[in-house]
Design an enzyme around this catalytic site. Sequence first.
Site, PDB file in Angstrom:
ATOM      1  N   LYS A  30       0.839  -1.196   0.000  1.00 36.16           N
ATOM      2  CA  LYS A  30       0.000   0.000   0.000  1.00 36.16           C
ATOM      3  C   LYS A  30       0.879   1.252   0.000  1.00 36.16           C
ATOM      4  O   LYS A  30       1.698   1.448   0.881  1.00 36.16           O
ATOM      5  CB  LYS A  30      -0.904   0.027   1.242  1.00 36.16           C
ATOM      6  CG  LYS A  30      -1.839   1.247   1.288  1.00 36.16           C
ATOM      7  CD  LYS A  30      -2.726   1.225   2.525  1.00 36.16           C
ATOM      8  CE  LYS A  30      -2.067   1.830   3.735  1.00 36.16           C
ATOM      9  NZ  LYS A  30      -1.943   3.325   3.650  1.00 36.16           N
ATOM     10  N   ASP A  59      -3.270   4.328  -2.302  1.00 34.63           N
ATOM     11  CA  ASP A  59      -4.249   4.747  -1.301  1.00 34.63           C
ATOM     12  C   ASP A  59      -4.318   6.274  -1.231  1.00 34.63           C
ATOM     13  O   ASP A  59      -3.753   6.895  -0.329  1.00 34.63           O
ATOM     14  CB  ASP A  59      -3.840   4.148   0.052  1.00 34.63           C
ATOM     15  CG  ASP A  59      -4.783   4.517   1.186  1.00 34.63           C
ATOM     16  OD1 ASP A  59      -5.948   4.851   0.901  1.00 34.63           O
ATOM     17  OD2 ASP A  59      -4.347   4.474   2.349  1.00 34.63           O
ATOM     18  N   LYS A  61      -7.509   7.973  -1.798  1.00 32.10           N
ATOM     19  CA  LYS A  61      -8.854   8.334  -1.337  1.00 32.10           C
ATOM     20  C   LYS A  61      -9.425   9.545  -2.098  1.00 32.10           C
ATOM     21  O   LYS A  61      -9.711  10.589  -1.528  1.00 32.10           O
ATOM     22  CB  LYS A  61      -8.862   8.627   0.171  1.00 32.10           C
ATOM     23  CG  LYS A  61      -8.358   7.484   1.033  1.00 32.10           C
ATOM     24  CD  LYS A  61      -8.378   7.874   2.514  1.00 32.10           C
ATOM     25  CE  LYS A  61      -7.827   6.775   3.393  1.00 32.10           C
ATOM     26  NZ  LYS A  61      -6.357   6.619   3.255  1.00 32.10           N
ATOM     27  N   ASP A  64     -13.739  14.446  -5.072  1.00 39.49           N
ATOM     28  CA  ASP A  64     -13.881  15.692  -5.812  1.00 39.49           C
ATOM     29  C   ASP A  64     -15.152  15.577  -6.639  1.00 39.49           C
ATOM     30  O   ASP A  64     -15.941  14.643  -6.447  1.00 39.49           O
ATOM     31  CB  ASP A  64     -12.642  15.911  -6.701  1.00 39.49           C
ATOM     32  CG  ASP A  64     -12.329  17.397  -6.900  1.00 39.49           C
ATOM     33  OD1 ASP A  64     -13.240  18.138  -7.323  1.00 39.49           O
ATOM     34  OD2 ASP A  64     -11.180  17.800  -6.641  1.00 39.49           O
ATOM     35  N   THR A 118     -10.815   4.380   9.873  1.00 39.18           N
ATOM     36  CA  THR A 118     -10.685   3.625  11.118  1.00 39.18           C
ATOM     37  C   THR A 118     -10.143   4.468  12.266  1.00 39.18           C
ATOM     38  O   THR A 118     -10.059   3.993  13.399  1.00 39.18           O
ATOM     39  CB  THR A 118      -9.787   2.390  10.919  1.00 39.18           C
ATOM     40  OG1 THR A 118      -8.586   2.770  10.249  1.00 39.18           O
ATOM     41  CG2 THR A 118     -10.516   1.331  10.102  1.00 39.18           C
ATOM     42  N   ARG A 208       2.732  -0.494  10.837  1.00 39.20           N
ATOM     43  CA  ARG A 208       3.656  -0.354  11.963  1.00 39.20           C
ATOM     44  C   ARG A 208       4.053  -1.670  12.630  1.00 39.20           C
ATOM     45  O   ARG A 208       5.230  -1.846  12.969  1.00 39.20           O
ATOM     46  CB  ARG A 208       3.065   0.626  12.988  1.00 39.20           C
ATOM     47  CG  ARG A 208       3.230   2.079  12.568  1.00 39.20           C
ATOM     48  CD  ARG A 208       2.378   3.029  13.384  1.00 39.20           C
ATOM     49  NE  ARG A 208       0.996   3.059  12.904  1.00 39.20           N
ATOM     50  CZ  ARG A 208       0.101   3.961  13.290  1.00 39.20           C
ATOM     51  NH1 ARG A 208       0.434   4.886  14.176  1.00 39.20           N
ATOM     52  NH2 ARG A 208      -1.121   3.951  12.802  1.00 39.20           N
TER      53      ARG A 208
END
Length: 229
Positions: A30, A59, A61, A64, A118, A208
Amino acid sequence: MLLTLALDLPSAKQNLKLVEELASFDIWLKVGFRSYVRDGKAFLQDIKSINPNFKIFLDLKLYDIPNTMADTAEEIASLGVDMFNIHASSGAIAMETVKKRLENYKNPPLVLAVTALTSFDNDSFSKIYGDSIKHKALEFAKMSYEHGLDGVVCSAFESKMIKEATSHDFLTLCPAIRPFGEDSGDQQRVATLEIAKKELVDFPVIGRPIYKDENPKAKVAKILEIINA
């Protein structure tokens, strides 16, 4: 389930070092705002040069007006990535316009819609969207399914519910996976791998817990062992 590694390290050099270390694994990568704004198209090419079989999820997102989103979708398709996302709240017309524009491509990327980030808890989400996460995520998912998208970005806790309301082939990509109960950081709705499997998640996104581990390769091997069990 297809493990999706979030490349969110502070530099392209660090990200690519991690990618090289994990080059033997069959995983998705990603690439988010930070990495793409900083490192651009060249970064995507560098990933593919390490292992051309890596699948890339861009990624960004998109959110518009429909025509601008569709124009951008074409530019994304030309990059050769395998999947990207838009915000479900951009609406049905935007969804249809994006998918229509991608019909010209032989192997168009998958398009997912973000339901609820999230990082939201239910209270902060309802203040913006005027409804609960559970209800609105399901509503957004149904709209995405009905207007031709390939899946949604949601929390693991909504994945099974969304599939039952749409189709088991409708993809769910779920951030905030802490495979072995690691610290949640800035995420609110976190889930373990066990929960993700139970909730039929297609793409568990892990960042992470992998790249901050002293042995990322061993961590990925351990995660894949659970996924493939």
